[in-house]
Design an enzyme around this catalytic site. Sequence first.
Site, PDB file in Angstrom:
ATOM      1  CD  GLU A 138      -2.972  -1.262   2.210  1.00 46.38           C
ATOM      2  OE1 GLU A 138      -2.893  -0.466   3.150  1.00 46.38           O
ATOM      3  OE2 GLU A 138      -3.884  -2.089   2.096  1.00 46.38           O
ATOM      4  CG  ASP A 165      -1.369   0.078  -3.182  1.00 46.75           C
ATOM      5  OD1 ASP A 165      -2.398   0.252  -2.495  1.00 46.75           O
ATOM      6  OD2 ASP A 165      -0.416   0.881  -3.185  1.00 46.75           O
ATOM      7  CD  GLU A 187      -4.517  -8.110   0.660  1.00 41.22           C
ATOM      8  OE1 GLU A 187      -5.451  -7.408   1.115  1.00 41.22           O
ATOM      9  OE2 GLU A 187      -3.319  -7.912   0.945  1.00 41.22           O
TER      10      GLU A 187
HETATM   11  C1  XIL Z   1      -6.633  -7.329   7.313  1.00 40.59           C
HETATM   12  C2  XIL Z   1      -6.971  -8.632   8.003  1.00 40.59           C
HETATM   13  O1  XIL Z   1      -7.817  -9.377   7.165  1.00 40.59           O
HETATM   14  C3  XIL Z   1      -7.637  -8.372   9.329  1.00 40.59           C
HETATM   15  O2  XIL Z   1      -7.797  -9.580  10.056  1.00 40.59           O
HETATM   16  C4  XIL Z   1      -6.793  -7.400  10.157  1.00 40.59           C
HETATM   17  O3  XIL Z   1      -7.489  -7.048  11.328  1.00 40.59           O
HETATM   18  C5  XIL Z   1      -6.487  -6.150   9.357  1.00 40.59           C
HETATM   19  O4  XIL Z   1      -5.859  -6.495   8.140  1.00 40.59           O
HETATM   20  N1  XIL Z   1      -5.150  -5.088   2.969  1.00 40.59           N
HETATM   21  C6  XIL Z   1      -4.129  -5.844   3.448  1.00 40.59           C
HETATM   22  C7  XIL Z   1      -4.401  -6.862   4.493  1.00 40.59           C
HETATM   23  O5  XIL Z   1      -3.019  -5.777   2.924  1.00 40.59           O
HETATM   24  O6  XIL Z   1      -3.300  -7.050   5.350  1.00 40.59           O
HETATM   25  C8  XIL Z   1      -5.598  -6.524   5.308  1.00 40.59           C
HETATM   26  O7  XIL Z   1      -5.871  -7.622   6.163  1.00 40.59           O
HETATM   27  C9  XIL Z   1      -6.780  -6.228   4.398  1.00 40.59           C
HETATM   28  C10 XIL Z   1      -6.472  -5.045   3.528  1.00 40.59           C
END
Ligand code: XIL
Length: 569
Positions: free
Chosen positions: A370, A415, A477
């Site tokens: 990010e 990101d 993700e």
């Molecule tokens: C999130 C997790 O899913 C949660 O359990 C935690 O509380 C916060 O982080 N982008 C990312 C991830 O790169 O690390 C994030 O994961 C979601 C958004």
Amino acid sequence: MRRLIPALVLAAGALVLVVVLLAGPLSPSPDPGRTESRPTATADAAPARVSTVLSSEFEDGTDGWEGLGSAEVATREGDARSGASSLLVSGRSEAWNGALLDLEGVLTAGTEHVLSVWVRLAPGTATPEGAGDGGDAESAHAGESAADEGATDELQLTVRRDADGERVHDHLVSTPVGTDAWVELRTAYTLPEGSQHPELYVESTGTLADLLVDDVTVTKEAPPVQTDIPALRDALAGDFPVGTAVGRQDLDGAPAELLTRHFSTITPENALKPSSLQPHEGEFTFEQADQVLDFAVAHGLAVHGHTLVWHRSTPDWFFEAPDGRQLGQSPEDQALLLARLEAHVRAVAGHLQERYGDANPVRTWDVVNEAIDPEEDDGLRRNQWYAVLGPEYVAHAFRIAREVFGPDTVLYLNDYGTEGAAKRRAAADVVRRLLDEGVPVDGVGHQMHVNLGVPVSRIEDTIATFEDLGVRQAVTELDVAIARSPDEVLDRTPPERLDEQGLYYQDLLAAFRRHPGAVSSLSVWGLYDARSWLRAWPTERPYEAPLLFDGDLQAKPAYWGLVDPARLD
Ligand code: XIL
């Protein structure tokens, strides 16, 4: 000998895993090095095939918990039962002032759930005279323990709900709690049919001391995992490996079965973040990471490492001088932050090498997470790394990662929002610049947290843009919220949205297939809907359902959209 040790570790890990699988799920296993003393596996342990309908770990916010009465809640770094943070409840002026969580949409009325909440009095908080004596409480796990010796009061778990226009309090379980040990409040609970507005709260019977809460889970029995549907990884074998984010809740029972049946790669959801691995400088806590990685090794899963450099989930000490001031841009401060970054990466790599040797399952890393901000001239988000090291921090991170992990580990810049035109452009500019400078960036990770309102064509444009740049791309993700915008909060899960979501996943796969070879892997951010981070972030959304399997671990239209669109009507 160097080879033998990892092999032994693996064999031992596999043995433990077999024993755990045979024994069925236990409560979260104790965190070595933490003080806790009560037995956790008891007759009232969760049923054998459980799914987690809610978990709060407080690693990155208060997870929807609120203060009750005058109490306030905030995350507290450093005093955690697991991970780096817990929930601190302070400002209590009555015993019932505690922490509250809305359970709307979480509990299914008439179905038994197991509620588990770990509690402790905050160290250093005084208990008023005459407050509870920790005597003959109806303890979730009665028995001798250090917690009893140090106990200063009772904490209680209550469900508050409305029934026939009346407010009802179900006081479920209470137990003596002190400052010296984490204690589990655990009970089975069935919300009566016809109840409304259920809320869970943690209160005390006497003390006004500050409370700490951590590792909250609500589980229920899951139906059997479907065995008569194709494995995702087989259906997509000609496209890319498929992965999912996992937490320790996913490593036994039915979730583990679902995981190993369908996926070939995993990303530890939180366990490899800096705050999980190095909560205090030089003090590494690898237990949670080891749990996840041992599982991966035992089941032949590849692991995507997430993440080394980020503005979130990174403890404050990284950016503080020994005298407590914030690091600035002096050469000394810059050298200190760089040394810390390098030490972190080396310690992580060293641990992986020592524990797994050649079997190390972590083959790819989100080196920087990010970093992009299209509003800035140089396209880089102003964060604490940038404040000290300037734009160069990104190049430093990749160079260190390459040197430490070697040429075979694939290094990503990861990101969110890269499907948006401005962010896509900024990310592409940054990557082009890094490549021109010879910085070892291998690929771009698209988090791809989208919703039904995001046109698939935008995602395809993004894939095409980076294809032209010649870098690897991973979808890291993926989740497709059934909302039509980030702000829409649904008050139920409409079946027609689930159908639409099935078509969305289908369209998405078709878009990727128009760019063969462009996407190296595709990972969803969670195994089943109830485990999605979107249920708690940025606000409570108990009816959000962005993933491939539902809360009962059953395949949704979203799954069929990827596996066999003919099954979508
Ligand atoms: C999130 C997790 O899913 C949660 O359990 C935690 O509380 C916060 O982080 N982008 C990312 C991830 O790169 O690390 C994030 O994961 C979601 C958004």
